[in-house]
Design an enzyme around this catalytic site. Sequence first.
Site, PDB file in Angstrom:
ATOM      1  N   ASP A 165      48.426  51.741  35.927  1.00 39.97           N
ATOM      2  CA  ASP A 165      48.453  50.304  36.232  1.00 39.97           C
ATOM      3  C   ASP A 165      49.267  50.023  37.489  1.00 39.97           C
ATOM      4  OD1 ASP A 165      47.936  50.872  33.493  1.00 39.97           O
ATOM      5  OD2 ASP A 165      48.427  48.822  32.919  1.00 39.97           O
ATOM      6  N   ASN A 201      41.685  46.852  30.957  1.00 41.32           N
ATOM      7  CA  ASN A 201      41.509  45.636  30.152  1.00 41.32           C
ATOM      8  C   ASN A 201      41.847  44.371  30.945  1.00 41.32           C
ATOM      9  OD1 ASN A 201      44.383  46.475  29.869  1.00 41.32           O
ATOM     10  ND2 ASN A 201      44.517  44.659  28.573  1.00 41.32           N
ATOM     11  N   HIS A 202      42.529  44.510  32.100  1.00 36.10           N
ATOM     12  CA  HIS A 202      42.796  43.349  32.941  1.00 36.10           C
ATOM     13  C   HIS A 202      41.726  43.136  34.014  1.00 36.10           C
ATOM     14  CE1 HIS A 202      46.680  41.541  31.774  1.00 36.10           C
ATOM     15  NE2 HIS A 202      46.831  42.703  31.167  1.00 36.10           N
ATOM     16  N   HIS A 239      47.737  51.791  30.620  1.00 42.97           N
ATOM     17  CA  HIS A 239      47.735  50.667  29.672  1.00 42.97           C
ATOM     18  C   HIS A 239      49.092  50.288  29.107  1.00 42.97           C
ATOM     19  CE1 HIS A 239      45.682  47.882  27.076  1.00 42.97           C
ATOM     20  NE2 HIS A 239      45.705  48.609  25.981  1.00 42.97           N
ATOM     21  N   HIS A 279      49.002  46.434  38.694  1.00 40.27           N
ATOM     22  CA  HIS A 279      49.294  45.040  38.335  1.00 40.27           C
ATOM     23  C   HIS A 279      49.828  44.179  39.486  1.00 40.27           C
ATOM     24  CE1 HIS A 279      48.268  44.524  34.189  1.00 40.27           C
ATOM     25  NE2 HIS A 279      48.926  45.604  33.801  1.00 40.27           N
ATOM     26  N   ASP A 300      46.464  41.079  38.054  1.00 41.65           N
ATOM     27  CA  ASP A 300      47.198  40.253  37.087  1.00 41.65           C
ATOM     28  C   ASP A 300      48.690  40.560  37.112  1.00 41.65           C
ATOM     29  OD1 ASP A 300      45.145  38.664  36.130  1.00 41.65           O
ATOM     30  OD2 ASP A 300      44.649  39.994  34.477  1.00 41.65           O
ATOM     31  N   ARG A 301      49.453  39.549  36.708  1.00 40.82           N
ATOM     32  CA  ARG A 301      50.907  39.580  36.589  1.00 40.82           C
ATOM     33  C   ARG A 301      51.612  39.586  37.943  1.00 40.82           C
ATOM     34  NH1 ARG A 301      52.522  39.969  31.418  1.00 40.82           N
ATOM     35  NH2 ARG A 301      51.179  40.948  29.890  1.00 40.82           N
ATOM     36  N   ASP A 333      43.650  48.159  35.520  1.00 41.63           N
ATOM     37  CA  ASP A 333      44.733  47.168  35.627  1.00 41.63           C
ATOM     38  C   ASP A 333      45.319  47.130  37.037  1.00 41.63           C
ATOM     39  OD1 ASP A 333      44.211  46.645  32.993  1.00 41.63           O
ATOM     40  OD2 ASP A 333      46.268  46.821  32.313  1.00 41.63           O
ATOM     41  N   ARG A 374      49.361  45.583  19.619  1.00 47.39           N
ATOM     42  CA  ARG A 374      49.044  44.496  20.544  1.00 47.39           C
ATOM     43  C   ARG A 374      48.357  43.323  19.861  1.00 47.39           C
ATOM     44  NH1 ARG A 374      48.860  46.506  25.945  1.00 47.39           N
ATOM     45  NH2 ARG A 374      49.087  48.755  26.000  1.00 47.39           N
ATOM     46  N   HIS A 376      41.284  54.004  30.585  1.00 52.24           N
ATOM     47  CA  HIS A 376      42.439  53.111  30.636  1.00 52.24           C
ATOM     48  C   HIS A 376      43.201  53.040  29.316  1.00 52.24           C
ATOM     49  CE1 HIS A 376      45.031  49.925  32.009  1.00 52.24           C
ATOM     50  NE2 HIS A 376      44.738  49.248  30.921  1.00 52.24           N
TER      51      HIS A 376
END
Length: 475
Positions: A221, A282-283, A408, A223, A253-254, A250, A381, A331
């Site tokens: 990731d 997943n993002h 992840h 991100h 995002d964030r 990923d 999660r 991922h």
Amino acid sequence: MPSSDAEAATALKLQGNKAFQQHDWPTAVDFYTKAIEKYDKDPSFFSNRAQCHIKLEAYGYAVADATKAIELDPAYVKAYWRRALANTAILNSREALKDFKAVVKREPNNRDAKLKLAECEKLVRRIEFEKAIEVSDPPSAFEDLDIDSIVVDDSYDGVRLGNEMTQEFIDDMIQRFKNGKKIHRKYAFQIIKAVRDITYAEPTMVEVGVEKGTKLTVCGDTHGQFFDLLEIFRLNGFPSDTHAYLFNGDFVDRGSWSTEIAFLLYAYKWLRPNKFFLNRGNHETDDMNRAYGFEGECKAKYNERTFKLFSESFSALPLATLIGNKYFVLHGGLFSDDNTSLDDIRKLNRHTQRQPGQQGLMMEMLWTDPQPTPGRGPSKRGVGMQFGPDVTKRFCEKNGLEAIIRSHEVRMEGYEVEHDGRCITVFSAPKYCDTTENKGAYINIGPELKLEFHKFDAVPHPDIKPMVCFASPRL
């Protein structure tokens, strides 16, 4: 319960608080867990552990702990707040709405709670509206997109892009992004379309080798942490004809530079389609992009169509990569059914389903996590499930694999080797969200197919806060 146990538990809680203040979330969880084992009647122990789980993105665990705190003390406001944040994170907006209302009812002057309540009400209305107008087969975002007609005016001060990606354009783009500039909308559309076309034609599981005189780097990731991505390239070398890269989902995002990362990775994919690989995370999905910043960032820096184009391109990305027939890279993780094989992944038609949904192979590939105990368990999660070392062993043996490589999850050292060496997690966003004191890592693989782990620290970046990171009220 003897008072000495309660006192010992409180002392453990204080140690947990200290670890939390140092942003060492796993150690804090351990102390709160020991406190609960000593004395399980104090709601603050569960509520504090819930906050750590939020930081670790173990939102299912956070919901369970906050619920326990509320059972012990129905007036415990922090527990309602934390359960609401956790449910928001896993897109259980209606459940979150109930808890934000509970906080505002108990603390009518709490401005943060009123703001979150208003946001959540707006989100629930939006979800209901979109569900009402949803069509089963929406038109392509690329339909009627006439890129050739878009004019780049003379005032544009960057390198021009023709019909093919160039290293010159990438070098200029990196410098523009470092200086807070954007690329022209025409070039943005060109890059997204080119990569969508390239990746759409790739198999669901890309199969690659590592030739003599070359190496392949696997990253986890990123991100939206653009400056940390550049640090990987500075330390490890930029992509080239002899140095391939695989980014394991990923990308966005964030962090506050998600468009910059997406455009840079896409540009490299266009320049070297057979030496640069992208797995979906997943993002790279619509729901997560709406909740965690990428949609808003696209609209703020470019326009709404840019997000829609990215969204469609994300759904074209492969879901896994098989390296040298030894390492299965995806991922999330493994599956709910032991009979699932690499051939099932090869046969999976990812183009019939743009978004992963709540069940099925695609969801599991993007969302599942390892657990230390055998068997399978509910997801920490709140989405997907967890798989134990026996599940990993059977999958590897059945498919002739040495290990699976996944991402992840934050790992404090940037990577972790679990399940008797058969499950490897790599995470490449150091000092995640500017709050977690973790390192980043990447894995180099040469022609001998041996894994070489490298850790690195976060680097300074402009003072722009991550777009979506949960506030941490005082414990």
